[in-house]
Structure formats: structure tokens, C-alpha cells
Design a protein around this motif. Structure first.
Motif, PDB file in Angstrom:
ATOM      1  N   TRP B  60       0.828  -1.213   0.000  1.00 32.92           N
ATOM      2  CA  TRP B  60       0.000   0.000   0.000  1.00 32.92           C
ATOM      3  C   TRP B  60       0.863   1.264   0.000  1.00 32.92           C
ATOM      4  O   TRP B  60       0.444   2.306  -0.507  1.00 32.92           O
ATOM      5  CB  TRP B  60      -0.967  -0.017   1.181  1.00 32.92           C
ATOM      6  CG  TRP B  60      -1.973  -1.129   1.075  1.00 32.92           C
ATOM      7  CD1 TRP B  60      -2.160  -2.164   1.946  1.00 32.92           C
ATOM      8  CD2 TRP B  60      -2.914  -1.342   0.009  1.00 32.92           C
ATOM      9  NE1 TRP B  60      -3.144  -2.998   1.495  1.00 32.92           N
ATOM     10  CE2 TRP B  60      -3.636  -2.518   0.292  1.00 32.92           C
ATOM     11  CE3 TRP B  60      -3.225  -0.660  -1.181  1.00 32.92           C
ATOM     12  CZ2 TRP B  60      -4.632  -3.024  -0.532  1.00 32.92           C
ATOM     13  CZ3 TRP B  60      -4.227  -1.158  -2.011  1.00 32.92           C
ATOM     14  CH2 TRP B  60      -4.911  -2.328  -1.689  1.00 32.92           C
TER      15      TRP B  60
ATOM     16  N   LYS C 123     -16.641   4.502  -0.406  1.00 37.50           N
ATOM     17  CA  LYS C 123     -15.637   3.576  -0.906  1.00 37.50           C
ATOM     18  C   LYS C 123     -15.569   3.489  -2.428  1.00 37.50           C
ATOM     19  O   LYS C 123     -14.494   3.369  -2.997  1.00 37.50           O
ATOM     20  CB  LYS C 123     -15.780   2.193  -0.276  1.00 37.50           C
ATOM     21  CG  LYS C 123     -17.007   1.407  -0.622  1.00 37.50           C
ATOM     22  CD  LYS C 123     -16.950   0.050   0.134  1.00 37.50           C
ATOM     23  CE  LYS C 123     -17.975  -0.907  -0.390  1.00 37.50           C
ATOM     24  NZ  LYS C 123     -19.348  -0.505  -0.014  1.00 37.50           N
ATOM     25  N   GLU C 124     -16.685   3.593  -3.104  1.00 41.33           N
ATOM     26  CA  GLU C 124     -16.641   3.561  -4.572  1.00 41.33           C
ATOM     27  C   GLU C 124     -16.003   4.844  -5.119  1.00 41.33           C
ATOM     28  O   GLU C 124     -15.298   4.820  -6.117  1.00 41.33           O
ATOM     29  CB  GLU C 124     -18.052   3.413  -5.161  1.00 41.33           C
ATOM     30  CG  GLU C 124     -18.649   2.019  -4.983  1.00 41.33           C
ATOM     31  CD  GLU C 124     -19.339   1.846  -3.640  1.00 41.33           C
ATOM     32  OE1 GLU C 124     -19.410   2.827  -2.858  1.00 41.33           O
ATOM     33  OE2 GLU C 124     -19.809   0.728  -3.357  1.00 41.33           O
ATOM     34  N   ALA C 127     -12.317   4.609  -4.418  1.00 41.08           N
ATOM     35  CA  ALA C 127     -11.617   3.575  -5.184  1.00 41.08           C
ATOM     36  C   ALA C 127     -11.194   4.066  -6.569  1.00 41.08           C
ATOM     37  O   ALA C 127     -10.211   3.581  -7.125  1.00 41.08           O
ATOM     38  CB  ALA C 127     -12.514   2.338  -5.335  1.00 41.08           C
TER      39      ALA C 127
ATOM     40  N   TRP E  60      -8.465  -0.258   3.273  1.00 39.47           N
ATOM     41  CA  TRP E  60      -7.992  -1.092   2.149  1.00 39.47           C
ATOM     42  C   TRP E  60      -8.935  -2.257   1.887  1.00 39.47           C
ATOM     43  O   TRP E  60      -9.043  -2.724   0.749  1.00 39.47           O
ATOM     44  CB  TRP E  60      -6.563  -1.569   2.398  1.00 39.47           C
ATOM     45  CG  TRP E  60      -5.583  -0.438   2.442  1.00 39.47           C
ATOM     46  CD1 TRP E  60      -4.777  -0.076   3.480  1.00 39.47           C
ATOM     47  CD2 TRP E  60      -5.320   0.513   1.387  1.00 39.47           C
ATOM     48  NE1 TRP E  60      -4.020   1.030   3.142  1.00 39.47           N
ATOM     49  CE2 TRP E  60      -4.335   1.417   1.867  1.00 39.47           C
ATOM     50  CE3 TRP E  60      -5.818   0.704   0.093  1.00 39.47           C
ATOM     51  CZ2 TRP E  60      -3.840   2.471   1.116  1.00 39.47           C
ATOM     52  CZ3 TRP E  60      -5.336   1.762  -0.674  1.00 39.47           C
ATOM     53  CH2 TRP E  60      -4.359   2.621  -0.161  1.00 39.47           C
ATOM     54  N   ASP E  62     -12.177  -1.959   2.067  1.00 39.57           N
ATOM     55  CA  ASP E  62     -13.172  -1.314   1.210  1.00 39.57           C
ATOM     56  C   ASP E  62     -12.632  -1.072  -0.193  1.00 39.57           C
ATOM     57  O   ASP E  62     -13.346  -1.219  -1.187  1.00 39.57           O
ATOM     58  CB  ASP E  62     -13.584   0.042   1.821  1.00 39.57           C
ATOM     59  CG  ASP E  62     -14.567  -0.119   2.966  1.00 39.57           C
ATOM     60  OD1 ASP E  62     -15.176  -1.200   3.090  1.00 39.57           O
ATOM     61  OD2 ASP E  62     -14.722   0.828   3.743  1.00 39.57           O
ATOM     62  N   HIS E  63     -11.375  -0.662  -0.240  1.00 37.41           N
ATOM     63  CA  HIS E  63     -10.748  -0.339  -1.524  1.00 37.41           C
ATOM     64  C   HIS E  63     -10.720  -1.556  -2.452  1.00 37.41           C
ATOM     65  O   HIS E  63     -11.099  -1.471  -3.623  1.00 37.41           O
ATOM     66  CB  HIS E  63      -9.326   0.157  -1.243  1.00 37.41           C
ATOM     67  CG  HIS E  63      -8.637   0.729  -2.420  1.00 37.41           C
ATOM     68  ND1 HIS E  63      -8.884   1.999  -2.874  1.00 37.41           N
ATOM     69  CD2 HIS E  63      -7.696   0.217  -3.257  1.00 37.41           C
ATOM     70  CE1 HIS E  63      -8.119   2.241  -3.930  1.00 37.41           C
ATOM     71  NE2 HIS E  63      -7.394   1.180  -4.186  1.00 37.41           N
ATOM     72  N   LYS E  64     -10.263  -2.683  -1.917  1.00 32.28           N
ATOM     73  CA  LYS E  64     -10.194  -3.893  -2.740  1.00 32.28           C
ATOM     74  C   LYS E  64     -11.594  -4.330  -3.184  1.00 32.28           C
ATOM     75  O   LYS E  64     -11.790  -4.758  -4.333  1.00 32.28           O
ATOM     76  CB  LYS E  64      -9.533  -5.017  -1.947  1.00 32.28           C
ATOM     77  CG  LYS E  64      -8.033  -4.880  -1.844  1.00 32.28           C
ATOM     78  CD  LYS E  64      -7.478  -5.719  -0.695  1.00 32.28           C
ATOM     79  CE  LYS E  64      -6.705  -6.907  -1.181  1.00 32.28           C
ATOM     80  NZ  LYS E  64      -5.981  -7.584  -0.056  1.00 32.28           N
ATOM     81  N   ALA E  66     -14.327  -2.417  -3.460  1.00 33.50           N
ATOM     82  CA  ALA E  66     -14.942  -1.450  -4.369  1.00 33.50           C
ATOM     83  C   ALA E  66     -14.366  -1.573  -5.775  1.00 33.50           C
ATOM     84  O   ALA E  66     -15.085  -1.446  -6.776  1.00 33.50           O
ATOM     85  CB  ALA E  66     -14.743  -0.028  -3.838  1.00 33.50           C
TER      86      ALA E  66
END
Lengths: 162, 162, 162, 162, 162, 162, 162, 162
Positions: B60, C123-124, C127, E60, E62-64, E66
Motif C-alpha cells: 500500500w 468507498k466507490e 476507489a 484497504w 473497502d478499496h479492494k 470497491a
């Protein structure tokens, strides 16, 4: 307010038509940026091998040169508001027709200059053009009209309509 | 009229090739705007976590840094008329190949610089390039030719053809 | 050479974050053009009916105003190299998320600013962002790094790495 | 309704990962069309000269081959909804990174597969990816989730959530 | 001849509105392909870490997730002729507004469904929409009209005008 | 910072509305570049045959003139941030509606000016517009608001809200 | 899985090369859709005036015909994955070069067929091509390789490598 | 092989020209998909308020209807290979000219049908067209020629040239 144009002059490189347009644009003080390919025939042919190394096979000599020239021509055609393409009396001039197709696909207007004897063979190229003409004077008159709306009527009037 | 170019210098950041091109462009007074990524390796690696907060996981850390750098590189590659991409002797340099693919998909011409030992491994990258060369001198000669149509012939002539 | 950026500041209009960024950009003399929507809430709500005529139905009042504001925002987001989008503590702020989606579809990088409490709901939006941060200082540090490659390390070093 | 995907499998050609994905897609009966480059290394290297004529210079042999292969890869990447790019243990694999850049500029999502040892060198490629993974099982699990929304939880549950 | 539509149903996932539209489309036998995101909230939240590995930091995770969901949504919004976006009573629903901006920038028409209480907050989203409505019945009536030109008049007539 | 706009004034050429807008823009010193077609009706009709040669058939006379005018209009509409299209009391004015469709497909915002009597006939043109108005004063008020965020309230207040 | 290709055959219409390619594609059962212009020379010349009315001036006869043919060619080149362009021994064939430029600007790969005697004159057209060849057999071998990865080695081996 | 066309029939809705084209296409068994707007005038006017709720102001009634109709027309014009636009004897028909501009900006070829009395007023619309004609028979003859290369010569020959 005058319209500023960037105008790429494509095609025939063996007569002085680009210089004549430039002189007329200067004289009329038109807000037109004229661009074009490298017009030194020998330099244009040799640039690839001179800079990037010799080739035994003429095909690859041409290939390297044509690609190097294409960096310039792609950039300038990409920036042009208008392309003027002249087909001369001699040679195949396939690169001129290539530029016409390229401009058409990009949605950039182009004008074709050629003698009447080429009209039938150029019909597809002419059909996608915004104007077809024969002389430098006509190109300059169009640039003047497009930029300033000035139209010079033939005699007897001769007055500038604006 | 000279052709103005915006030229993005991508790839290898451990030798002074960008400075050498800049010096030559200045000396020749070429109308070329040179742009490039942040070339301070440490700053480029650390920018994400330094500004946006530390990460325990190296993945990250890299992710945040690479995305921040990408704001700069996407903007500059998007504005470039021409991209010059140098592959050096060391490292994987996948970001250089990524930039090549990005430029190709955008329709922006690019030139690749690399040693002969990489020719086979770079064949797909080279195939989509407009020129492949090895030296800074060749890049500068191309910029000169593209902007001004000037081609310096090798000895004995040495004369500038224009 | 510094990188020039046009940066659109989208989203929350009830705190002085745009002014703070502008002041910092001025102090650092960064080559960043800051743009943004009309931030006078009352004017933004009333512009449509004030200029184009009153409406009985609140929906059409909003409609006329939102479309008039959109002429400005579409133009400026279209011209931006980078969009910074701030989600504040209050209100639905759907227009901020709309701008994020618009920038993403255009391929324009954007940075999101928001408090940690909104992270899951955003989150979207996060992202698809190139960076996610909380403070004006972080935005300015990114602009400085993107434009100049300057990265200010935290204490004890504090030296500018360039 | 299941989502139909066209998925281009780019990169490493020396292990059976494409076959493994294909087998799993078949077993799960996922509505995924898998495409990819010609994976016969010798044919891929020789196609240009075999069909278009021999070259003395290895560079032009590679050039002709790479361009012929590019007709296939450009077409298929252009048609893909998703690109999966695998970086193996060996070789420079610059073509894989080129494909990543190409997909990114096109706006086509891509997934990267690589071992942890490549993470730092691939940070720019990973940063533009929609997912980064190591195994075929992960790719298949993603395809299953994307197409059907099915997520297989690890033990003890093992139940399919839909 | 009926018009075939691919229609992406974006936004709120906690009521059965997608099923109701699907049922009505089936009953009327409309030539409409309905698509949408994964609507299992838990799967949608967990997909990233379940497939790609756990994260300590919720951001992260959420990131993955999303980004994995975005592979599906980008593909489907890209294929849609029409997007219908529902804003429910609860939650921030920034992803719905993001989808609206994304569709607008792509030039894809979208319809917004929401209660009157959200009208002012959604004014920018509504202003770029092709229709704003409240009920599933209205969406279905629009699909019917768009595909077949059939308009059901309210009582007393009730006759189908075609 | 004020927003700079390039604004193309399309449509009716028989009243002085362009001059009135220009005068107001000058008086307010708005950062708006106003562009437009050639508004000399006779020159606009005759330009093709005057420059490119006479035609017996009126259709081809019109054709040559319209294409020459299109070089100017395509360039200027392509450069515009905003198009203002006025429909007057007389004539068919199909070229004005053509320009509206052209701007819409390009994603360029446009404003329509017309009398109330044309509202039903112009409903498709109006529906894709960002604003519909009747007077020059309204256009100028919008330009002022878009560029500077200034909204002049009607009496009794009259104060400039900024 | 075989790659399906739509392949437009542009250029020379006086020999049977299109039929030969079609026969070979059929014999090999390649998944290639072959398209092309109307190849009846007389019909192609006369279509405009026959359908749309006679013209006294040959220029307008050609114009009407070329535009009508362009509806077909633009559509088919737009749909093509690959364009094959043949330059024959005779005529100017500017339309073939136009198609090459059009395909290049669209980003569609093209292959050029011509005799060695045209290599220098076609260097710009060849430089933007993905392959340059002379015979129908070479075109068919490329289609076979692109679609199936099959490469037929010359004697003594003759084995199909797949 | 016949060329398949998707052809959108725009414009005048008060005569049976669409049905006549459809009948002729069926009789000739041409591979042409004909599409068009909703042609029921009352339904087209009322659809917005019928489905989305009544409006007191006729402008908003028209607005809601026109936008709902635009979902259909935008989709179908976007899918069309060719647009045929008919201008009838009556009404302003600005929507037809709007569609012409829309198609032109998209790069989609269009054909205009109108009586000779409209030629001057439609000169800009005609100038961007690929063909201008008056009758359904001419449209059908063009579709036949485009799809099959068949050209029916007038008497005395009457033979089909293919």
C-alpha cells in the motif's frame, strides 16, 4: 473578431505553392498559422538512415524515414483546424491522399487543390473535402473569407463585401 | 516556421540523459518543451506515505506513491506531442513499457531508446514506436529534424541541409 | 521545469477550504490555476429563476438553476487536469459524488478529501480516486509534489528533497 | 442474469495458467469468453519472416513478427471487457506491461497476477489495476463473482453467498 | 419494430425494486435486458478481502472490494443504453450519484428515481437526467413507451395508444 | 478568478443581437470571446461560386457556399465552451437547429433564445439545451453569472450578490 | 478459441484478388467476414446520377457517386477489425491511399499489398501499416495466423505449428 | 456478401413514407433494420406528463415529453449506420435538422429527403449529407445499391447491373 486558423499544407513539394500562400497571408495579414511537412525532398528521404543508421534494404530506409516524418505530420495534422492538400501534375502522391483520409477520419475539414485532369481519379478524395479548387488565389480567397468574412467580387464591382 | 513540440521523457531515472537532452535543446534553441516524471527516486517512492500517511504493508505504500506520481505522469503524457522512452541497463522498468502502451493507445507517437541487447525483449514496444535509437545525440537530431527540417549529414559533407 | 496544473475544486461550499488552498498556492508560488463552482449558496440556488423567470414548482426552480450552474461546472471540469473533491460533515453532497463520476468517466484524475467517518460510504468514490486525504495541507503538499517534485519530510529532517 | 465477459489473457506464455483458467471457467460454466495472444513462442517469433519474407537483420525480423502479432492483440484487447495480465518469474515481459498501459489508456479494467517479489517493480502497473493477485484460483474466483455475484467464503462456512 | 434496450439498474439495494421491474418487463414481454451491480450487501463488502486476502485497515478492505465491484459496474454501465438510478430513503448513496456522473460524461441517458424529499439535494443529478420519477410503475411505463411507443392513458380511457 | 469562455453565437442573422451581446460583454468587461458565422447574408450565399466558380444549378451554388461556410462554423463550434442559438421570427432556420444537434452530440452546452410562439416546435431543441431564454439581457446575465458568479437581483434589492 | 475477424478489402477492383481470398478463407474455414466496396466499376461510377438524377457537369456526377459509395465504405471500414488494401499496377488509386489514412486515424490495423515497384511511392502508407506484402497467399497466411495461430513453415518441414 | 445496415428514419411523421420504405425493403429482402421515433403524434406529445405527472406550464409538459422521446432517439441514432431524414411540406421540423446535426457530429452518414422548394433553406443540412433526394423510391434504390451493389438502370435497358 477575426477567426484564427491553423492550416496544414499537405501534398506536392516541387512547386512554390506553400510560399505563395504564405506571402499572400502575410500581405493580407490574415491570422493564419501555416504548417507543413519537411519539403526538402532529399532530407525527407534520408532522415531515417542519417540519424538512425544505414539500411541495406531500401524498404527499411524508406520505413525509417517515413516514420520519422510521420512524427511531424501526425502532430501538425492533429493540431490543424484546416488541411489544404495539393495534388500536382506528377508522381503518385499517395501520401497526399493518405493525409486526406486521415483528416476525414479525424473530422478535420480539408480543401483539395488539383488540375481538372485529376478530377475523376480524385473523386473519393474530393467528395469528402469541404472545397475543391485549382489555384493558390482560390485558397487565399477562402482563408480570407473564413477568417474575416471578406469576399472580393469580380469586376465590375471589385468592392469588398464585409 | 518551426514546429513547437511538447516532449515527455519517460523511463530510466539513474543517468543524466534528460539533462543532456535539455542542454542540447537549449544550445540549439529548439522550440521543445521537455517534461518528465519526478526523477528523485527516494521522493518518488516515499511521496505517498509522507503526504498521505504511513502504511505497514509495503504494497500500500507503493500503491499510494504510484498513484500520486500517476497524477503527474498522466497529465504530462496526455499533453505530450511526442514521448521519448529510455530503457536503461538495469531494473525491470515496467513503468517505461506501461507508458509506451499508454501512448500507443492514445495515438501519441513515441521514440524508444535502448541498447541493442534489449532489442528482442522490447520487440512489441519497438514495433509500435515511430523510431528506435540508442543515444541522446540521435534523439536530439530527431527533435531538430522534426522541428526545423534540419538534417546534419555525416562527414565529409557536414553541411546543414535545410 | 515546473508542471502547470489546472485544478478544479469541487464539493463542499460552507467552509473556507478553497481560500486556504489558494493562499497556500500563492505563498508557494505554485503554477496551479484553481477553478471551482459558484460558491455563493443563495446565488447558486436562485440563478435560474432570477435570470430565466420564476417557477411555481420548486422542482423546476432547482432544475433551471442546476442547469445554469452546470454550464460553468462542465466547462471547468472539462478543462481540469486534476479535480479535488471535498465531502464535508453535513448534507448529502450528491453533486460532489456526481463530479467524481464525471471526472472518472472523462479519465481526469481526482483527489477526494473527507473525514474518516465517511470512508465506508465513499468507498466507490475513493476507489476511483488517485489520492484520498483529510486536510488542506495534504492537498497543497500533493500539488507541490506534482508540480515541482518537492517533498517535505516530517521532523526531524524537514529538509526539502528535490 | 449472469454478466457475460470477454476477457483477454495477456503476458507470460511459458506456464499453463491460461489452460487452468479455461478449465475452471468451463467447469463452473461461467459466461466468459477467454481470448489471448498466440502462445506458441516459436511461431510468435517467426511469423513475420515466415510469411512476409526473410530478414538479415534480427531487428527487422522481430519488427515484422511483432506487428503481425499486434493485429491480433490490438483487436482482442480492443474487444475485451477485462484484461488479465500475468507476470511470470522470468524474462523482461515488457509486452505485458505495454498491454497494461494500453488497457489503462483505453479505460478497460485489468487485473495483474504476479509473485510478491515483483510488487515494488510493478507498482505503477499495479496502481492502475482493478485487482492484484497471485493465483489462478483468485482470477477464477473474481470472474465468478463478477459474472454471478457468487462469493465462496473460506472455511468453516464454505456456503455460497449469492 | 420494437426497440431493444440494455438497461442498468443502479443505486439502492435494500428494497425489491429491481425484481419488480424485472417482473413487469417479463409480464409485458419487453425487449429489455436488465443488468445491475451485485446486490448482496455482505458479498459486495467482503469480496475483495475474501478473494484477494485480508486487510487490517478497513480502508484497504473497502478499496479492494470497491475496485472488484467496479469491474462489473464499469462494464455494465459501458454497455447500457439507459441507466436507471434509484436513491432510497437511507444511507448516503454516493455510489449512485457517482454512477449518474459517470453515465452523464459517457453521454448515456439516465433516469432518476427518488422521493420528493430528496429533490433539492439531488438537483444537479436530476438536471442531467432524461427523466425523474418516484415509482417502479413509472419506470416500467417509460420502458414500455421507449421500446414500443405504447402509452397507457389514465382513466376513463385506459385504451392503449400506439 | 473569473472563468474565461469562448461562446459561439449561432442562428438568426437579420437583427443586431450579436452586436448587443458584444456591447454588453465589453461594458461589463466579461472574459468572453464571442465568435460566430459570417453574418453578411449575400456574402454567405455567394462565397462558394464567387471563389470556386459559377454553377448553373442553384443546388450546387448553395452546396459550395454551405461547405465553405461550414469550415468556419465547424472550427468555431468545435472550439466553443458554450453555444448560444437564436431562432428569430422568420425563415426556417434549419441551420440553427443543425448547430444545436451538432453541439449536443459534441457534449458542448448550448443556450436557446426564441420567442414563446416557437416553444412547442422547438421542444426537442430546448430539451437538450442548458437554458432557454428570450432576450439579449438574459444571455448577458447568464454569461456574467457563469464567468463571475454575479447575480443581479430584481428590485427592490438590486444589490449584486457575489 | 479462434479469433473472429471482420476484414475490409480495399483498393484495386480490376483483378480477382478478393475472390481468391474468399475462396481460400472458405477452404480453410477461417472465421473471417470479408467485406468490400462495390466492385462493379460502371455501377460504382454511375450510381449517383442513376438514382439521384443526371448532372451536366462530370464533377458533380462523380461527386454524387462517390458520396453514395462512401456510405458503404465508411460503414464497413468503421466495422472492420482489419483492412487489407491492394494497390494494383494501374491507375492512381488515390481512394486506396485515402482508405489507409482513414483506417490509420481510426486506429484500425491495415495490411498493404503492392508490387515492389511501388514501394518508394507508398512509403508513408506502408509506414503506418501492420504488414506489407505482395500476394494473396501472404494475406491468407496472415489471416490464418491471426485467427488460429497456425504458421505453415516452408519446406522441408511443411508441418503446421500450432 | 450483402452489407447489413441499421437505418434510422428521422423527421416527418404525417405521411406513410416509413411504411413505404419498410414495404420495399421487405419486398427486396434487403438486410436493413429500420428504426425510428415514436410516430404517434399525440403519444409523443403527451408521454411525459402521462407517465411523469401533469404540468401547468406547457413548456415543462413539452420538456418532459421531449426528454423521454430523446432516450429512444439518442439510442437509435447512436446505433444507426445511416440516418434518413425527411423534411415534409409543413411545420418547422426543427427536430429533423437537430438530428442531422447530431448525426454529422457523430460521423454517421445521413441522407436528406425534401422537396425542391426547401433546397435553399436546407443548404447547410444538405451540405453535410451523403445524398439528397426527393422520393421513397430513391431511398430504396440507395439502400439496395449500398447493401448489394445492385443498380437498376432506367429504360430501355432495365437490366440489373451487379
Amino acid at each position: 473578431m477575426d477567426v484564427e486558423l491553423t492550416c496544414y499544407l499537405s501534398g506536392e513539394i516541387h512547386t512554390a505553392w506553400r510560399d505563395e500562400i504564405e506571402a499572400a497571408v502575410d500581405e493580407l495579414d490574415l491570422p493564419v498559422d501555416l504548417t507543413g511537412p519537411v519539403t526538402d525532398h532529399a532530407a525527407s528521404d534520408d532522415c531515417g538512415v542519417t540519424i538512425l543508421g544505414a539500411e541495406q534494404n531500401a524498404f527499411w530506409k524508406d520505413h525509417k524515414g517515413a516514420k520519422l516524418n510521420a512524427i511531424r505530420t501526425r502532430t501538425l495534422i492533429g493540431e490543424a483546424d484546416l488541411v489544404v492538400i495539393r495534388f500536382g501534375d506528377k508522381y503518385k502522391q499517395w501520401n497526399a491522399a493518405f493525409d486526406a483520409g486521415y483528416a476525414a477520419a479525424q473530422g478535420t475539414p480539408y480543401i483539395v487543390m488539383h488540375g481538372a485532369e485529376h478530377a475523376h481519379a480524385l473523386k473519393e478524395v474530393d467528395a469528402a473535402a469541404f472545397a475543391v479548387c485549382e489555384t493558390v488565389e482560390q485558397v487565399v480567397a477562402m482563408l480570407r473569407y473564413i477568417c474575416r468574412g471578406e469576399l472580393v467580387r469580380p469586376t465590375p464591382s471589385l468592392s469588398v463585401v464585409r
